[in-house]
Design a protein around this motif. Structure first.
Motif, PDB file in Angstrom:
ATOM      1  N   CYS A 509     -93.180  53.926 -26.013  1.00  0.00           N
ATOM      2  CA  CYS A 509     -93.244  55.238 -25.356  1.00  0.00           C
ATOM      3  C   CYS A 509     -92.307  56.244 -26.024  1.00  0.00           C
ATOM      4  O   CYS A 509     -92.617  57.431 -26.140  1.00  0.00           O
ATOM      5  N   LYS A 510     -91.135  55.758 -26.512  1.00  0.00           N
ATOM      6  CA  LYS A 510     -90.154  56.690 -27.071  1.00  0.00           C
ATOM      7  C   LYS A 510     -90.437  57.054 -28.527  1.00  0.00           C
ATOM      8  O   LYS A 510     -90.234  58.192 -28.952  1.00  0.00           O
ATOM      9  N   TYR A 511     -90.892  56.063 -29.313  1.00  0.00           N
ATOM     10  CA  TYR A 511     -90.935  56.278 -30.767  1.00  0.00           C
ATOM     11  C   TYR A 511     -92.340  56.432 -31.336  1.00  0.00           C
ATOM     12  O   TYR A 511     -92.489  56.593 -32.542  1.00  0.00           O
ATOM     13  N   ALA A 512     -93.383  56.377 -30.493  1.00  0.00           N
ATOM     14  CA  ALA A 512     -94.751  56.414 -31.033  1.00  0.00           C
ATOM     15  C   ALA A 512     -95.331  57.818 -30.997  1.00  0.00           C
ATOM     16  O   ALA A 512     -96.556  57.999 -30.966  1.00  0.00           O
ATOM     17  N   VAL A 542     -92.996  51.664 -38.263  1.00  0.00           N
ATOM     18  CA  VAL A 542     -91.601  51.467 -38.683  1.00  0.00           C
ATOM     19  C   VAL A 542     -91.531  51.621 -40.192  1.00  0.00           C
ATOM     20  O   VAL A 542     -92.294  50.965 -40.922  1.00  0.00           O
ATOM     21  N   PRO A 543     -90.641  52.480 -40.705  1.00  0.00           N
ATOM     22  CA  PRO A 543     -90.508  52.610 -42.169  1.00  0.00           C
ATOM     23  C   PRO A 543     -90.165  51.259 -42.808  1.00  0.00           C
ATOM     24  O   PRO A 543     -89.467  50.446 -42.209  1.00  0.00           O
ATOM     25  N   SER A 544     -90.680  51.082 -44.022  1.00  0.00           N
ATOM     26  CA  SER A 544     -90.493  49.782 -44.697  1.00  0.00           C
ATOM     27  C   SER A 544     -89.019  49.451 -44.908  1.00  0.00           C
ATOM     28  O   SER A 544     -88.615  48.286 -44.816  1.00  0.00           O
ATOM     29  N   HIS A 545     -88.200  50.467 -45.199  1.00  0.00           N
ATOM     30  CA  HIS A 545     -86.787  50.181 -45.459  1.00  0.00           C
ATOM     31  C   HIS A 545     -86.008  49.876 -44.185  1.00  0.00           C
ATOM     32  O   HIS A 545     -84.838  49.500 -44.249  1.00  0.00           O
ATOM     33  N   GLU A 546     -86.643  50.050 -43.012  1.00  0.00           N
ATOM     34  CA  GLU A 546     -85.955  49.748 -41.761  1.00  0.00           C
ATOM     35  C   GLU A 546     -86.388  48.419 -41.164  1.00  0.00           C
ATOM     36  O   GLU A 546     -85.821  47.963 -40.178  1.00  0.00           O
ATOM     37  N   ARG A 547     -87.374  47.787 -41.745  1.00  0.00           N
ATOM     38  CA  ARG A 547     -87.944  46.590 -41.126  1.00  0.00           C
ATOM     39  C   ARG A 547     -86.949  45.443 -41.039  1.00  0.00           C
ATOM     40  O   ARG A 547     -87.009  44.640 -40.118  1.00  0.00           O
ATOM     41  N   ARG A 548     -86.068  45.334 -42.051  1.00  0.00           N
ATOM     42  CA  ARG A 548     -85.137  44.201 -42.060  1.00  0.00           C
ATOM     43  C   ARG A 548     -83.983  44.403 -41.080  1.00  0.00           C
ATOM     44  O   ARG A 548     -83.313  43.435 -40.711  1.00  0.00           O
ATOM     45  N   ARG A 549     -83.741  45.630 -40.662  1.00  0.00           N
ATOM     46  CA  ARG A 549     -82.544  45.887 -39.867  1.00  0.00           C
ATOM     47  C   ARG A 549     -82.820  46.276 -38.424  1.00  0.00           C
ATOM     48  O   ARG A 549     -81.886  46.424 -37.638  1.00  0.00           O
ATOM     49  N   ILE A 550     -84.103  46.472 -38.063  1.00  0.00           N
ATOM     50  CA  ILE A 550     -84.354  46.976 -36.718  1.00  0.00           C
ATOM     51  C   ILE A 550     -84.016  45.956 -35.635  1.00  0.00           C
ATOM     52  O   ILE A 550     -83.835  46.322 -34.475  1.00  0.00           O
ATOM     53  N   PHE A 551     -83.902  44.672 -36.000  1.00  0.00           N
ATOM     54  CA  PHE A 551     -83.536  43.665 -34.999  1.00  0.00           C
ATOM     55  C   PHE A 551     -82.028  43.457 -34.908  1.00  0.00           C
ATOM     56  O   PHE A 551     -81.568  42.628 -34.131  1.00  0.00           O
ATOM     57  N   PRO A 553     -78.311  44.283 -33.743  1.00  0.00           N
ATOM     58  CA  PRO A 553     -77.799  44.968 -32.549  1.00  0.00           C
ATOM     59  C   PRO A 553     -77.152  46.305 -32.898  1.00  0.00           C
ATOM     60  O   PRO A 553     -76.503  46.442 -33.930  1.00  0.00           O
ATOM     61  N   PHE A 554     -77.383  47.271 -32.068  1.00  0.00           N
ATOM     62  CA  PHE A 554     -76.819  48.633 -32.178  1.00  0.00           C
ATOM     63  C   PHE A 554     -77.327  49.381 -33.414  1.00  0.00           C
ATOM     64  O   PHE A 554     -76.747  50.397 -33.795  1.00  0.00           O
ATOM     65  N   HIS A 555     -78.368  48.863 -34.036  1.00  0.00           N
ATOM     66  CA  HIS A 555     -78.934  49.596 -35.168  1.00  0.00           C
ATOM     67  C   HIS A 555     -80.111  50.421 -34.693  1.00  0.00           C
ATOM     68  O   HIS A 555     -80.991  49.924 -33.993  1.00  0.00           O
ATOM     69  N   ARG A 556     -80.131  51.660 -35.108  1.00  0.00           N
ATOM     70  CA  ARG A 556     -81.240  52.541 -34.788  1.00  0.00           C
ATOM     71  C   ARG A 556     -81.704  53.200 -36.071  1.00  0.00           C
ATOM     72  O   ARG A 556     -80.892  53.518 -36.951  1.00  0.00           O
ATOM     73  N   ALA A 557     -83.001  53.368 -36.150  1.00  0.00           N
ATOM     74  CA  ALA A 557     -83.544  53.992 -37.346  1.00  0.00           C
ATOM     75  C   ALA A 557     -82.991  55.399 -37.494  1.00  0.00           C
ATOM     76  O   ALA A 557     -82.817  56.122 -36.503  1.00  0.00           O
ATOM     77  N   ALA A 558     -82.681  55.748 -38.752  1.00  0.00           N
ATOM     78  CA  ALA A 558     -82.101  57.072 -38.990  1.00  0.00           C
ATOM     79  C   ALA A 558     -83.042  58.179 -38.525  1.00  0.00           C
ATOM     80  O   ALA A 558     -82.601  59.251 -38.095  1.00  0.00           O
ATOM     81  N   ARG A 559     -84.345  57.895 -38.567  1.00  0.00           N
ATOM     82  CA  ARG A 559     -85.325  58.907 -38.158  1.00  0.00           C
ATOM     83  C   ARG A 559     -85.211  59.250 -36.674  1.00  0.00           C
ATOM     84  O   ARG A 559     -85.440  60.385 -36.260  1.00  0.00           O
ATOM     85  N   ASP A 560     -84.796  58.262 -35.835  1.00  0.00           N
ATOM     86  CA  ASP A 560     -84.797  58.462 -34.391  1.00  0.00           C
ATOM     87  C   ASP A 560     -83.411  58.494 -33.782  1.00  0.00           C
ATOM     88  O   ASP A 560     -83.272  58.584 -32.569  1.00  0.00           O
ATOM     89  N   GLY A 592    -102.523  46.459 -41.743  1.00  0.00           N
ATOM     90  CA  GLY A 592    -102.209  46.092 -43.111  1.00  0.00           C
ATOM     91  C   GLY A 592    -101.613  47.195 -43.937  1.00  0.00           C
ATOM     92  O   GLY A 592    -101.438  47.036 -45.140  1.00  0.00           O
ATOM     93  N   TYR A 593    -101.284  48.324 -43.352  1.00  0.00           N
ATOM     94  CA  TYR A 593    -100.658  49.385 -44.143  1.00  0.00           C
ATOM     95  C   TYR A 593     -99.661  50.115 -43.263  1.00  0.00           C
ATOM     96  O   TYR A 593     -99.775  50.137 -42.033  1.00  0.00           O
ATOM     97  N   GLU A 594     -98.670  50.716 -43.920  1.00  0.00           N
ATOM     98  CA  GLU A 594     -97.623  51.428 -43.192  1.00  0.00           C
ATOM     99  C   GLU A 594     -98.181  52.735 -42.625  1.00  0.00           C
ATOM    100  O   GLU A 594     -98.962  53.430 -43.269  1.00  0.00           O
ATOM    101  N   GLY A 595     -97.769  53.047 -41.410  1.00  0.00           N
ATOM    102  CA  GLY A 595     -98.231  54.270 -40.768  1.00  0.00           C
ATOM    103  C   GLY A 595     -99.375  54.046 -39.805  1.00  0.00           C
ATOM    104  O   GLY A 595     -99.839  54.999 -39.154  1.00  0.00           O
ATOM    105  N   ALA A 596     -99.825  52.803 -39.698  1.00  0.00           N
ATOM    106  CA  ALA A 596    -100.924  52.502 -38.776  1.00  0.00           C
ATOM    107  C   ALA A 596    -100.390  52.095 -37.410  1.00  0.00           C
ATOM    108  O   ALA A 596    -101.072  51.426 -36.648  1.00  0.00           O
TER     109      ALA A 596
END
Length: 610
Positions: A509-512, A542-551, A553-560, A592-596
């Motif tokens: 709801c927040k990020y979509a 989710v941006p590809s460079h954020e996929r490894r870090r989104i899990f 704790p206390f990490h939030r994507a720079a975009r949001d 199968g692709y980013e942005g979907a």
């Protein structure tokens, strides 16, 4: 801020490099010293072994009587009267040097005071006829004569006169009666050289003492030792008149000294005094065969070494690897770098030290990274909690004031105030509950094992809790699951699984936004012994460079980070709860692709029958 974060790393890298550089230098020096020590020890042992072998050759030549340098000598004369003219009736005895040439010897020779060069191996006149008739072959005499002529040519060169050679060697070598009261040598190699020179001098003295005893014997006794057979023959002949021994000249034999002639020709020369006569007697050595023989003596000790003539003091290297008996120096082959010593005990210890040092540096780096990361996360947590708690508390206080004011007299407005207070207090409760649940993760007694629920109950519970909130954002929640899956029992705690799926739906709801489709899908399907429940949105993903870090704790994507409120604990809490129940949670690419859009899948185990 970024510079402040880099300062600890810069200090760490500089210190680590300094430690590793110092350790590397110390290790290299230790290995090089060990290699050099092995090299020096091998050279020292090789020098001792070769000098011992040469000392035996030198002692044999020193023990040779002076009259052996004549092709024949009278058999019945006294030791000191061998050089006089042959008297009629005297029996001539051949020199051992005429009949047998020792190993490594080209020619024995004698130079009288007038410079005439003779050799016992190349007699002339009647003596040559006698030698060829009874003792040696003519070819041997011819070959010896050729050597004598060649040596005479070498000795005629002013730079290689025997006088100069003997004088130079006398200066180089210590006298036989070496004074041990001299100051101690500065280098171990010098002491070693002096010790070997003393050994060689002692060997020559031993030979000369034997000659002294030989010369003190009665006339004729000496020849009995050397030529017993010929003496027996002489008994059948008339006795020659003896040389009166009441006026015996004094015989003095000098020590042999070695010198080089032109063309790497090695000679041993000694000075002999018989009464008033002074002679030079010497041995012309076969240097190539002697050199090969010496190298063979130490082949197993110092393979590949070479022996080179040392014509002056500058020819001996700084390590003092010079032979004591002859002026020659050793050249040891290079045996590679010091790193080849790694196979030795010292190398193994250094390798272990290096390994421990690298592990320590690595551990310090990991600890530094963890500490800086912990400090960053703590700062983010404090900032997020402060912000997330302050916002609902401010709202609660504001609407509480409105309820106490005249604005609450209107029933509709009062109900709106109460609904807002209920929502904000619920949000505040969820934040606190998430923090408390995350803090309890991993503690013993909170594994969640043993709880079970059906998939249908879980989906209905999540839909009932999340649908109002989803609809307030203008989206719809679609739940799909086959009938047979709804009745499946999973090994999961319904509250924990509901919290996971609720966090995923709240994140959607927040990020979509913006989304191609205003729906959030909650889909369950069976996959072998597991059930997969997915939450999908149709937002930017989710941006590809954020996929490894989104899990984390206390990490939030720079975009949001600055557009949406949150602690950054939702996904970390979801992963921790999933693992606590024996399940997993993962981020998939729905098409199968980013942005979907984004699709998170919770995998739970089927409950086993008990």
């Amino acid at each position: 801020m970024r510079t402040r974060r880099l300062i600890p790393w810069i200090v760490y890298v500089v210190c680590a490099l300094a430690v590793l550089e110092g350790l590397g230098y110390a290790a290299w020096k230790a290995l090089d010293l060990q290699r050099q020590g092995r090299r020096d020890e091998a050279a020292r042992l090789a020098l001792w072994r070769m000098d011992s072998a040469l000392t035996a050759v030198l002692a044999a030549e020193s023990a040779r009587p002076y009259f052996h340098y004549r092709a024949f000598h009278p058999a019945e004369r006294a030791y000191s009267a061998m050089l006089g003219p042959v008297q009629p009736g005297e029996v001539l005895v051949p020199s051992p040097l005429l009949t047998e040439v020792p190993p490594f010897v080209k020619l024995h020779f004698e130079v009288d005071a007038g410079g005439a060069l003779s050799s016992p191996q190349a007699p002339d006149g009647n003596l040559r006829d006698l030698a060829e008739a009874e003792y040696v072959a003519s070819d041997d005499v011819i070959a010896a004569e050729a050597l004598r002529l060649h040596l005479a040519e070498l000795l005629r060169m002013p730079a290689h006169s025997l006088h100069r050679a003997v004088d130079a060697e006398a200066e180089r070598a210590p006298p036989p009666e070496f004074d041990r009261r001299l100051d101690a040598p500065e280098r171990a190699s010098d002491a070693d050289l002096i010790a070997r020179q003393e050994t060689a001098a002692a060997a020559q003295l031993g030979g000369q003492r034997s000659l002294a005893e030989f010369s003190a014997a009665e006339p004729g006794e000496a020849d009995e030792r050397a030529d017993a057979d010929l003496r027996l023959q002489s008994r059948s002949r008339p006795a020659p008149p003896r040389v009166a021994d009441r006026e015996q000249p004094r015989v003095s034999l000098g020590a042999f000294s070695a010198s080089w002639l032109r063309g790497d020709e090695l000679v041993l020369v000694r000075e002999v005094s018989v009464g008033e006569r002074t002679l030079r007697q010497g041995v012309w050595l076969d240097w190539p065969s002697l050199r090969d023989w010496l190298a063979g003596q130490v082949a197993g000790l110092a393979p590949g070494l070479t022996i080179e003539p040392a014509r002056d003091a500058t020819s001996i290297d700084s390590a003092g690897r010079g032979l004591a008996v002859i002026p020659a120096t050793l050249r040891l082959p290079e045996r590679g770098s010091a790193w080849r010593e790694l196979g030795t005990p010292l190398g193994i210890v250094l390798a272990m030290t290096w390994t421990a040092a690298l592990l320590a540096v690595l551990a310090i780096g990991v600890v530094l990274r963890l500490s800086t990361s912990l400090a960053e996360r703590r700062g983010r947590f404090v900032s997020a909690v402060t912000h997330e708690l302050r916002t609902p508390m401010t709202t609660v206080r504001l609407y509480a004031d409105l309820l106490a004011s005249d604005a609450a007299l209107d029933d509709r407005r009062r109900e709106g105030f109460v609904a807002t207070l209920r929502d904000e207090s619920g949000r505040l409760a969820r934040i606190i509950e998430n923090v408390l649940v995350y803090a309890r993760l991993g503690r013993r007694g909170h594994s969640g094992n043993g709880s079970r629920c059906t998939v249908g109950v879980l989906l209905d519970r999540v839909a009932a809790e999340q649908r109002p909130g989803v609809e307030r954002t203008g989206r719809s929640l679609v739940v799909r699951s086959p009938v047979e899956v709804r009745d499946v029992v999973v090994d999961a705690d319904a509250e924990a699984a509901g919290r996971i799926l609720g966090n995923l739906i709240e994140n959607a709801c927040k990020y979509a936004l913006p989304a191609e489709s205003p729906t959030i899908e909650l889909v369950a399907h069976a996959d072998g012994d597991r059930v997969r429940i997915s939450v999908r949105d149709h937002g930017p993903g989710v941006p590809s460079h954020e996929r490894r870090r989104i899990f984390e704790p206390f990490h939030r994507a720079a975009r949001d980070e600055y557009t949406e409120h949150g602690l950054g604990l939702g996904l970390a809490l979801a992963r921790g709860l999933a693992r606590q129940m024996g399940g997993t949670i993962a981020l998939d690419d729905p098409d199968g692709y980013e942005g979907a859009g984004a699709r998170f899948t919770l995998t739970l185990r089927l409950a086993t029958r008990s």
